[in-house]
Motif scaffolding. Structure first.
Motif, PDB file in Angstrom:
ATOM      1  N   ALA A 834       0.952  -1.357  -0.026  1.00 34.78           N
ATOM      2  CA  ALA A 834      -0.198   0.040   0.022  1.00 34.78           C
ATOM      3  C   ALA A 834       0.978   1.214   0.009  1.00 34.78           C
ATOM      4  O   ALA A 834       0.781   2.329  -0.643  1.00 34.78           O
ATOM      5  N   LEU A 835       2.053   1.352   0.744  1.00 28.51           N
ATOM      6  CA  LEU A 835       3.020   2.358   0.766  1.00 28.51           C
ATOM      7  C   LEU A 835       3.544   2.433  -0.442  1.00 28.51           C
ATOM      8  O   LEU A 835       3.939   3.719  -0.751  1.00 28.51           O
ATOM      9  N   GLY A 836       3.797   1.525  -1.339  1.00 26.65           N
ATOM     10  CA  GLY A 836       4.839   1.588  -2.255  1.00 26.65           C
ATOM     11  C   GLY A 836       3.956   1.364  -3.371  1.00 26.65           C
ATOM     12  O   GLY A 836       4.609   1.340  -4.579  1.00 26.65           O
ATOM     13  N   GLY A 837       2.635   1.676  -3.481  1.00 23.46           N
ATOM     14  CA  GLY A 837       1.713   1.407  -4.673  1.00 23.46           C
ATOM     15  C   GLY A 837       1.818   2.779  -5.514  1.00 23.46           C
ATOM     16  O   GLY A 837       0.998   2.781  -6.659  1.00 23.46           O
ATOM     17  N   ASN A 838       1.950   3.982  -4.816  1.00 22.60           N
ATOM     18  CA  ASN A 838       1.702   5.267  -5.744  1.00 22.60           C
ATOM     19  C   ASN A 838       0.322   5.591  -6.293  1.00 22.60           C
ATOM     20  O   ASN A 838       0.193   6.339  -7.076  1.00 22.60           O
ATOM     21  N   TYR A 839      -0.573   5.189  -5.221  1.00 23.25           N
ATOM     22  CA  TYR A 839      -2.006   5.475  -5.534  1.00 23.25           C
ATOM     23  C   TYR A 839      -2.445   6.324  -4.524  1.00 23.25           C
ATOM     24  O   TYR A 839      -3.856   6.568  -4.473  1.00 23.25           O
ATOM     25  N   VAL A 840      -1.766   6.802  -3.296  1.00 21.95           N
ATOM     26  CA  VAL A 840      -2.100   7.545  -2.294  1.00 21.95           C
ATOM     27  C   VAL A 840      -1.319   8.666  -2.029  1.00 21.95           C
ATOM     28  O   VAL A 840       0.056   8.334  -2.031  1.00 21.95           O
ATOM     29  N   ASN A 841      -1.714   9.932  -1.798  1.00 18.03           N
ATOM     30  CA  ASN A 841      -1.055  11.072  -1.163  1.00 18.03           C
ATOM     31  C   ASN A 841      -1.099  10.847   0.098  1.00 18.03           C
ATOM     32  O   ASN A 841      -1.982  11.414   0.672  1.00 18.03           O
ATOM     33  N   PHE A 842       0.097  10.478   0.857  1.00 18.72           N
ATOM     34  CA  PHE A 842      -0.095  10.245   2.180  1.00 18.72           C
ATOM     35  C   PHE A 842       0.111  11.463   3.079  1.00 18.72           C
ATOM     36  O   PHE A 842      -0.438  11.517   4.345  1.00 18.72           O
ATOM     37  N   GLY A 843       0.397  12.580   2.338  1.00 18.55           N
ATOM     38  CA  GLY A 843       0.345  13.874   3.161  1.00 18.55           C
ATOM     39  C   GLY A 843      -0.836  14.313   3.406  1.00 18.55           C
ATOM     40  O   GLY A 843      -1.240  15.039   4.500  1.00 18.55           O
ATOM     41  N   VAL A 844      -2.103  13.975   2.995  1.00 18.16           N
ATOM     42  CA  VAL A 844      -3.567  14.189   3.186  1.00 18.16           C
ATOM     43  C   VAL A 844      -3.979  13.888   4.350  1.00 18.16           C
ATOM     44  O   VAL A 844      -4.543  14.564   5.403  1.00 18.16           O
ATOM     45  N   PHE A 845      -3.302  12.694   4.901  1.00 13.19           N
ATOM     46  CA  PHE A 845      -3.712  12.087   6.333  1.00 13.19           C
ATOM     47  C   PHE A 845      -3.439  13.127   7.547  1.00 13.19           C
ATOM     48  O   PHE A 845      -4.079  13.253   8.381  1.00 13.19           O
ATOM     49  N   GLU A 846      -1.911  13.495   7.410  1.00 10.28           N
ATOM     50  CA  GLU A 846      -1.806  14.574   8.535  1.00 10.28           C
ATOM     51  C   GLU A 846      -2.309  15.960   8.346  1.00 10.28           C
ATOM     52  O   GLU A 846      -2.567  16.307   9.234  1.00 10.28           O
ATOM     53  N   LEU A 847      -2.468  16.208   7.299  1.00  2.00           N
ATOM     54  CA  LEU A 847      -2.985  17.698   6.794  1.00  2.00           C
ATOM     55  C   LEU A 847      -4.608  17.679   7.470  1.00  2.00           C
ATOM     56  O   LEU A 847      -4.764  18.562   8.021  1.00  2.00           O
ATOM     57  N   TYR A 848      -5.177  16.610   7.412  1.00  2.00           N
ATOM     58  CA  TYR A 848      -6.690  16.786   7.695  1.00  2.00           C
ATOM     59  C   TYR A 848      -6.890  15.977   8.954  1.00  2.00           C
ATOM     60  O   TYR A 848      -7.869  15.601   9.301  1.00  2.00           O
TER      61      TYR A 848
END
Length: 1239
Positions: A834-848
């Motif tokens: 999931a982390l290496g799939g390049n289909y999620v912008n993980f910065g969104v989680f901390e931002l929101y």
């Protein structure tokens, strides 16, 4: 103290006796707990010696010696102390060895040999053990006791065994370094002692154990891993034995072979079969060992004559162990020698007749020789395969004997069924799948040698059996069921044989007549297929003999499919003419329809037979995997039925617990076929019986567990995993995702909560999730406005947290892998993908403020840290998942690693250090990448840099508390890259620059430690090499700078290993593709390791075909791509004319490649003298000089071509002024042998 041990000796002896003799596990465990202290430290060496001096109890002595073995293996001691211990043990063996119990003497000898191996490079005294063992032999020979002679042989045996086996805690490179030196200095000496001992003991009335030790020593020497390639001891196939050239006199000596033959004749097993195994090894020695072809022919003649005489007299062949080794020996004669060499021998005619008679006798004695037939069939198949290459008039006699052997094999297999069914024979060859497959691999060569005769014979056997089998189809009333069982067994053999013969078409370039015969035989099997599922035969699905018949039919389908169904098969094949004539099967489609009908039938009626179901689904999957066969399947009505009726109501095998694994294959195949067409509507109907109906209306975990059977849930997630495996595109994955989310994911979480304590359920669920989140072939590509990637990761986080809470609560268990580790590594794999799939912008989680990412990371690290490092390294799948996660975290989430507490941070880095030493290249490469990313992050963002971060500050604090962490990893990398033969050198070199830059203060100390760890005569050379490592390397991590460091490291490694100058033999073949283009291919052979070869290919394109010097050309080699041009400065013909040859281009590392050649000799010499006077070196790289050329034509008339055989020397050298003299240094001197098609 040692004196205290003597006082407590009675109690210690009693505990040692309990440790080795007690039948009560608790007593043994208690004794082991109390006595293990003796092996924990070098402080207990005097205690162990006191036990050996004072105790007469063999169990106390065994405790002392085994403890000492552990100490010398795991702990370091001063060289002088070890030498004193060695002398003590030798004297102890000399004085008290004859009276010791055998197991004590063995342990003491192992201790002595272990010390010898580990200290081999520390002191010359260690290398004298073979001579000291000779003293034991001489003492036993010169009127002494046979016990000393026996001890000497046992020491030599243990020494060779110890040197040949890797030692725990030492790297494979360290082991090979010692083994190679032992091979070069002592092994031949030991082999000569073994031959001397055999001559001395042969024909004497000495004890059998002396002879056994002598022949075992010879076998150990011949079985030595001479070049580091024989790591798989389980393999039955023996390759060429790379005996060193120094052994040539003993191998060529006629008495050596005769000694083993005589010893074999005079002894009984196990001595005799060990002598035969020595002969097998001698028959496998490399061709180049012999001084001439005449010597090799004489050696082969002695081997053939020896086996001929043994066959004449049948010496010792009544013993099964001898029989088996003798079959291996016969097999090696063709594996290591050519048919033409055998045929050319004077005794060949008699030998081949005796071998044929022996083979036929072995085939008929199938109960006696079942495991040995493989070697005999392999011998004959190799002989037959060599017939096209046999030249000369000498008859091979194969046309006489091969048909007889083929008939004997077929007849003996049919008779074996009769013996099993009617006479109750205990062993049935059809039940041994491995032997059956081995025989079927060799049989096609024999059958197709005289194919017309063999096909006719098979037909004559098959037709009556099929007719008799058909007679049982009506009713069993009044009929002998034993007869039916025998018919099923005999038909099973014939179907296997016909299938193997049909597959043999792939290896022959025969005429259409062979395809016609294939069709005639295949028609019999397809005709049998019409009978097996009719009448009374439908009642026998539960019988073992019937199930084996169906397995044979599936094997036939696989063989027929590979040859006559698929993308590369001609539609006009003669096979289909014969099938159409007899059965109406006119083409691929009709045959596929028959196969598919059988597949559907098997899945319906063999639900409780896992083997038949598995093989049936494998065939189904292979048919669907082919593009052409898959398209053909889609056109069949049966596939449409399968896609809409794939439930247990139609296929009962889905409900059998034994077939849970097969469900994944079944749904993977169905989904693959479904997705070949763009039909969303069909997909919805395909998954109609899905997750929602499985929940049975339950709304919470407790209700779900009560309402739904566990097997239903397991099967469901295996089905879903199969469907997910088949989604290889954005379109197909989108259909599955839209169906599952959001409607069914709550049920998935509910299932995990309900069965969190049931590994069978959690494993199936987690493996489905691991497949579902894998972004293979970029199938997880959502629209830019779609939140699906974030929503999917939220579900991933829920799954990991839900399972992690249960896993962390689990206490100690008897099966930690099955109960805990398996689920954890699946969770780690899910998060990694999931982390290496390049289909999620993980910065969104901390931002929101979404905790999904943090929760998943925290829980995964907690689960990973709950597994001891030893278990992570011991369980391969756990290690792969763990290190893959660390790689991803260090690459994209370094702050997660950095913000852990110091103990956790140290554990993670220590595990990376351990992973770097893994023999699994993928793991060591992942660890190197993780270290590189983490160290690079710290270098760029450490306090005081241009962009400091809190995470880097946290790393700095960890390193303040544990400053040895990064230096230890750097030291490990240096040891691996410089001193070991690593295949992933580039990957391991990448983190080294980062580590050096963050440890600049201690890098100098580390270099000194590395140099000091080498032998004194190598230290100066290594220090000089390491001085070049940072040459022209800047203090940054830019790609160009990294490449420069890697290039320097490669040079340093190469120079250190080559001791200053390397040599290779380069074989080249240069030929013209057209008037403008020339191609050169070849092989580079390392002179020090001739078994290590590198391919070579280069191309030269001339813009002007008449420009024979190729001065305006594009040249491409494995090193560079250049544009070559000759420039002339000055007036042509004048003395100051300046012709320049220029190469302008790029190397494959991206750096510019420029070469300028000056063709005016006076000016060139003047310029060279000026450079040398100024202190500048003159360097040549890959420069060919000198040599001879022999010109000759090949062909005649229009096909005539002119060739030359060129001999050259290629140099890498430099010339530099040193004081008042000149220093010429050669870095490489390579020989080049080129066969060139002349212009």
């Amino acid at each position: 103290m040692a004196a205290d041990i003597v006082a407590q000796l009675p109690q210690l002896e009693a505990m040692a006796s309990v440790l080795y003799n007690s039948q009560v596990p608790q007593e043994r465990a208690q004794a082991e707990q109390m006595l293990r202290v003796f092996a924990t430290s070098t402080e207990y060496v005097p205690h162990c010696k006191a036990i050996l001096d004072s105790s007469s109890s063999p169990y106390a002595q065994l405790l002392a010696t085994s403890s000492l073995i552990k100490i010398v293996t795991e702990h370091s001691m001063a060289t002088q102390v070890k030498l004193e211990m060695r002398s003590y043990f030798l004297n102890y063996l000399d004085s008290r060895g004859p009276g010791l119990e055998p197991f004590v003497a063995t342990s003491l000898i192992q201790l002595l040999c272990r010390m010898t191996k580990l200290g081999w490079f520390e002191d010359d005294a260690y290398r004298g053990l073979a001579d000291e063992a000779r003293n034991f032999l001489e003492k036993g020979t010169a009127g002494g006791s046979q016990a000393h002679y026996l001890l000497g042989l046992r020491i030599l045996n243990m020494l060779v065994s110890e040197m040949n086996a890797p030692t725990a805690g030492r790297s494979l490179t360290q082991h090979r370094k010692i083994a190679v030196n032992f091979r070069d200095q002592s092994l031949y000496k030991v082999f000569q002692l073994a031959l001397t001992a055999l001559r001395h003991l042969h024909g004497t009335a000495t004890e059998e154990k002396l002879k056994e030790q002598a022949v075992q020593l010879a076998l150990q020497c011949l079985s030595f891993d001479f070049v580091g390639t024989c790591l798989d001891e389980s393999s039955e196939d023996l390759g060429t034995i790379q005996v060193p050239s120094a052994w040539r006199p003993s191998i060529e000596e006629p008495g050596t072979l005769q000694l083993f033959i005589d010893f074999y004749i005079a002894t009984q097993p196990p001595l005799s079969n060990m002598a035969l195994e020595c002969l097998v090894r001698l028959a496998s020695v490399r061709r180049s060992l012999f001084s001439s072809e005449t010597e090799r022919t004489n050696f082969l003649s002695r081997l053939v004559n020896g086996t001929r005489d043994l066959l004449r007299q049948q010496s010792g062949l009544a013993h099964h162990a001898n029989y088996h080794e003798f079959c291996r020996l016969l097999g090696r004669l063709k594996a290591n020698y050519q048919l033409s060499e055998l045929v050319g021998l004077e005794s060949y005619k008699e030998w081949i007749q005796l071998v044929a008679d022996f083979t036929i006798s072995s085939l008929n004695s199938w109960q006696w020789a079942s495991g040995s037939v493989y070697y005999l069939l392999g011998l004959w198949s190799r002989l037959v395969s060599s017939m096209p290459y046999l030249k000369g008039d000498a008859p091979s006699q194969l046309d006489v004997y091969v048909p007889k052997i083929t008939r004997a094999y077929i007849t003996s297999r049919l008779e074996s069924v009769q013996a099993v069914v009617l006479q109750g024979a205990s062993e049935d060859p059809l039940d041994n799948d491995e032997q059956l497959q081995d025989q079927m691999d060799s049989l096609p060569y024999l059958c197709r040698f005289q194919y017309a005769e063999t096909a006719e014979y098979l037909t004559s056997l098959t037709d009556p059996l099929i007719a008799a089998y058909q007679g049982f189809g009506g009713s069993a009333a009044g009929q002998d069921l034993k007869q039916l069982e025998m018919l099923e067994g005999q038909l099973t053999w014939l179907v296997h044989i016909i299938g193997a013969v049909v597959r043999g078409r792939m290896n022959t370039a025969g005429a259409d007549a062979q395809e016609t015969m294939d069709g005639d035989l295949a028609a019999r099997v397809f005709g049998l297929l019409r009978l097996v599922d009719t009448g009374y035969h439908t009642t026998r699905y539960g019988e073992h003999s019937r199930q084996r018949l169906d397995l044979a039919l599936l094997s036939f389908f696989q063989n027929f499919r590979k040859v006559y169904v698929g993308e590369q098969v001609m539609h006009s094949s003669k096979v289909y003419l014969k099938l159409n004539e007899r059965l109406g099967l006119s083409d691929h489609s009709t045959v596929l329809n028959v196969m598919l009908s059988k597949i559907a039938t098997n899945l319906k009626v063999f639900g409780s037979c896992e083997d038949v179901v598995e093989q049936t689904l494998t065939l189904f999957q292979d048919l669907a995997a082919g593009y052409m066969s898959g398209k053909l399947l889609l056109k069949l009505d049966a596939i449409g039925f399968l896609l809409t009726h794939h439930t247990s109501d139609y296929f009962p095998f889905l409900t059998d617990p034994a077939n849970l694994r097969n469900r994944t294959t079944f749904y993977h195949t169905l989904a693959r076929l479904l997705f070949m067409e763009d039909t969303p509507a069909k997909f919805k109907s395909f998954v109609l019986v899905g997750l929602a109906s499985a929940s049975n209306g339950a709304t919470n975990a407790a209700a779900l567990r009560t309402a739904v059977p566990r097997e239903t849930v397991i099967g469901l997630f295996r089905d879903l995993r199969g469907i997910a495996l088949a989604t290889n595109s954005r379109r197909t994955y989108g259909m599955l995702f839209d169906w599952l989310y959001p409607a069914h994911f709550p049920t998935i979480i509910c299932c995990l909560e309900a069965w969190a304590d049931t590994p069978e359920v959690t494993t199936a669920l987690l493996k489905f999730m691991a497949e579902f989140v894998l972004n293979k072939t970029q199938r997880l590509t959502f629209d830019s406005s779609s939140p699906n990637g974030i929503l999917l990761f939220r579900e991933v986080s829920k799954v990991i947290v839900t399972y992690g809470n249960r896993a962390l609560q689990l206490g100690p268990t008897g099966d930690p892998y099955g109960q805990k580790y398996k689920g954890i590594w699946n969770c780690l794999a899910i998060l990694t993908r999931a982390l290496g799939g390049n289909y999620v912008n993980f910065g969104v989680f901390e931002l929101y403020g979404d905790p999904a990412l943090k929760d998943a990371l925290d829980m995964s690290l907690k689960m990973a840290l709950s597994i001891p490092l030893a278990d992570i390294l011991a369980y391969r799948k756990v290690g792969k998942a763990y290190f893959a996660l660390l790689d991803v975290l260090c690459h994209n989430h370094a702050n997660v690693i950095a913000t852990r507490d110091t103990a956790t941070f140290a554990f993670l880095l220590s595990s990376l250090d351990a992973g770097l030493k893994s023999l699994d290249v993928s793991i060591s490469s992942q660890c190197a990448a993780a270290v590189d990313n983490l160290a690079g992050y710290y270098f760029k963002h450490q306090p005081g840099s241009e962009s400091p971060t809190p995470a880097a500050a946290a790393i700095a604090e960890h390193l303040r508390q544990r400053p040895e962490l990064f230096p230890q990893i750097l030291s490990t990398l240096f040891e691996i890259v410089l001193f070991e033969d690593c295949t992933n050198q580039w990957s391991l070199s990448r983190p080294m620059l980062s580590l050096i830059l963050i440890n600049e203060q201690i890098y100098g100390q580390l270099k000194q430690q590395i140099v000091a760890s080498q032998m004194p005569d190598r230290q100066q050379h290594l220090a000089a090499c390491l001085e070049k490592l940072m040459l022209d390397v800047q203090r940054n991590l830019e790609p160009k700078n990294r490449d420069k460091f890697t290039q320097n490291l490669t040079i340093v490694r190469h120079e250190f290993k080559s001791k200053g100058c390397s040599h290779a033999l380069k074989l080249r073949h240069s030929f013209k593709l057209d008037a403008k283009t020339r191609m050169e291919i070849g092989l580079d052979l390392d002179v020090q390791m001739l078994h290590s070869a590198a391919p070579w290919a280069a191309m030269l394109y001339r813009f002007d075909p008449n420009d024979e010097e190729a001065r305006a050309a594009v040249e491409m080699t494995p090193h560079w791509v250049t544009y070559n041009r000759r420039f002339r400065l000055g007036r042509k013909g004048a003395w100051w004319e300046l012709p320049l040859d220029a190469k302008l281009g790029l190397t494959y590392s991206g750096s510019p490649h420029v070469e300028v050649g000056l063709l005016n000799m006076p000016l060139a010499l003047t310029l060279a003298a000026g450079l040398l006077a100024a202190g500048m070196p003159i360097t040549v790289k890959r420069k060919e000089v000198g040599g001879l050329a022999v010109h000759f034509p090949i062909g005649s008339g229009a096909a005539r071509r002119n060739y030359s055989l060129q001999e050259r020397v290629e140099l890498d050298a430099s010339l530099q002024r040193e004081g008042r003299g000149l220093k010429l240094q050669f870095n490489r001197i390579d020989g080049v042998l080129r066969l060139r098609e002349d212009d």
